[in-house]
Design a protein around this motif. Sequence first.
Motif, mmCIF file in Angstrom:
data_model
loop_
_atom_site.group_PDB
_atom_site.id
_atom_site.type_symbol
_atom_site.label_atom_id
_atom_site.label_comp_id
_atom_site.label_asym_id
_atom_site.label_seq_id
_atom_site.Cartn_x
_atom_site.Cartn_y
_atom_site.Cartn_z
ATOM 1 N N VAL A 186 109.087 -42.305 70.648
ATOM 2 C CA VAL A 186 108.181 -41.302 70.024
ATOM 3 C C VAL A 186 107.334 -41.878 69.413
ATOM 4 O O VAL A 186 105.992 -41.231 69.307
ATOM 5 N N ASP A 187 107.723 -43.084 68.860
ATOM 6 C CA ASP A 187 105.968 -43.312 68.328
ATOM 7 C C ASP A 187 105.178 -43.498 69.346
ATOM 8 O O ASP A 187 103.968 -43.653 69.013
ATOM 9 N N THR A 188 105.188 -44.236 70.203
ATOM 10 C CA THR A 188 104.537 -44.183 71.725
ATOM 11 C C THR A 188 103.837 -43.307 72.025
ATOM 12 O O THR A 188 102.639 -42.945 72.180
ATOM 13 N N ALA A 189 104.814 -41.822 72.079
ATOM 14 C CA ALA A 189 104.546 -40.573 72.401
ATOM 15 C C ALA A 189 103.199 -39.795 70.922
ATOM 16 O O ALA A 189 101.671 -39.638 71.752
ATOM 17 N N ILE A 190 103.678 -40.516 69.905
ATOM 18 C CA ILE A 190 102.733 -40.159 68.966
ATOM 19 C C ILE A 190 101.420 -40.839 68.914
ATOM 20 O O ILE A 190 99.776 -40.330 68.391
ATOM 21 N N THR A 191 101.141 -42.291 69.253
ATOM 22 C CA THR A 191 99.767 -42.447 69.326
ATOM 23 C C THR A 191 99.331 -42.482 70.310
ATOM 24 O O THR A 191 98.194 -42.544 70.122
ATOM 25 N N ALA A 192 99.836 -41.426 71.399
ATOM 26 C CA ALA A 192 98.940 -41.085 72.192
ATOM 27 C C ALA A 192 98.815 -40.615 71.837
ATOM 28 O O ALA A 192 97.471 -39.535 72.758
ATOM 29 N N LEU A 193 99.065 -39.054 71.551
ATOM 30 C CA LEU A 193 98.628 -38.242 70.798
ATOM 31 C C LEU A 193 97.390 -38.296 69.772
ATOM 32 O O LEU A 193 96.492 -37.081 69.807
#
Length: 444
Positions: A186-193
């Motif tokens: 999830v953290d990687t996805a939020i960083t991408a966002l």
Amino acid sequence: RATPPHRPSATDSPPRGAVKKGHIMGQKVLVIGSGAREHAIAHALLRGDSVSEVTVASGNPGMELDGIRTTQINESNHAAFISFMQHNQYDWAFVGPEVPLIEGLVDDFAAAGIKAFGPNKAAAQIEGSKDFAKQLMARHNIPTAQYRTFDNLEDSVAYVREHGAPIVVKADGLAAGKGVTVAMDVDTAITALDDIFIDHRFGKAGAKVVIEDFLEGQEFSLMSFVRGTEFWPIAISQDHKRAYDNDEGPNTGGMGAYSPSQIGQDVIDTAIDTIVRPTVEAMAAEGTPFTGILYAGLIATADGPKVIEFNARFGDPETEVVLPKLTSDFGAAISAILDGGTPAFTWDSDNATLGVVLASNGYPVNVIKGAKIPSIPVDDASHVYYAGVSNSDQGLVASSGRVLLIETTAPDLNAAQDKVYAIIDKLDTEGMFYRHDIGAKALK
């Protein structure tokens, strides 16, 4: 109905040779673009008898080693392209990259009475907006990952937290192949966002995001020549998007490719019937008929092939490994498509092709330009396709992230891999890097 993929006999597969020179009655063709994809397109056109002269705009000086002309026209200067075509009596144009397609270059050519191979602006939306493509697939039951589209950070982060990982985050618009994050947590996805909505890394391309379910399976590229509801599939290939060995590092525009991909013919036939045919028919039915190259980036899942993405043009680096397999006259086939005739395509099914990209150090994040390009020894069954090079007092030097691709043809994938790395490993590649495992998964 589309013609099925041609399975040539040995007589369809003459040995690959140098570009033919001195054609008498051939056509003059303008190829728009500047990279290795356009080099491969121009080289393939000149191998046939129907084309005598190819100019690439803006091209690069590496192409000129193959007798390809270049002219400096910015790909957004549509008026300059039209003037060049008219004043130099060029017969038709082949639009390589996505940006001029999405900006409506084909529409402007048509308004000026110039034939051009590529989709118009309305049809090019299938690449220009991932949300457009997803909605089209949803309306016509074309298999793809479940998705949601968002135009703000708060709602997209909430969805990711609720949905969990793995999950895929995509900038809606064009991002040069770098706008996709496959997030295993999830953290990687939020960083991408955050990159998209706060840092505006992709500018207008990130005004919306498509967040979709992660799909498991083997990826492959199925490209087709298309005219309305008719299409002619191309030999399948597989790209390698990650920067480093073992599929590690950031996504790139592509670090290498091979053909054929190790996908069964039953899967390919299913993809043609459930994805390619309904997509071109849907585009035509909705008033956006497609002419050009439809690139279907697919994944073979346990539930059958599904769409990862569509592009409105040849893939890069896939083009550099599929066009060397073409044994028929490329220019004659494109002319036939443009003129309403029936194109003839034959492919070398007896051999494998494999290509490896040399990229500038730091690519794709902080590119360090200026590496000296070594002399590269190749034979009749190998070729160098130049992407980002410029002239200097020292000869050719790297001028962008992806510098060149070295392609080889051999009886099987293992032999092609051995051959290409035997060439590359002996080169002085100071200032550049490359993956050492292109094709390795297929050989396990």
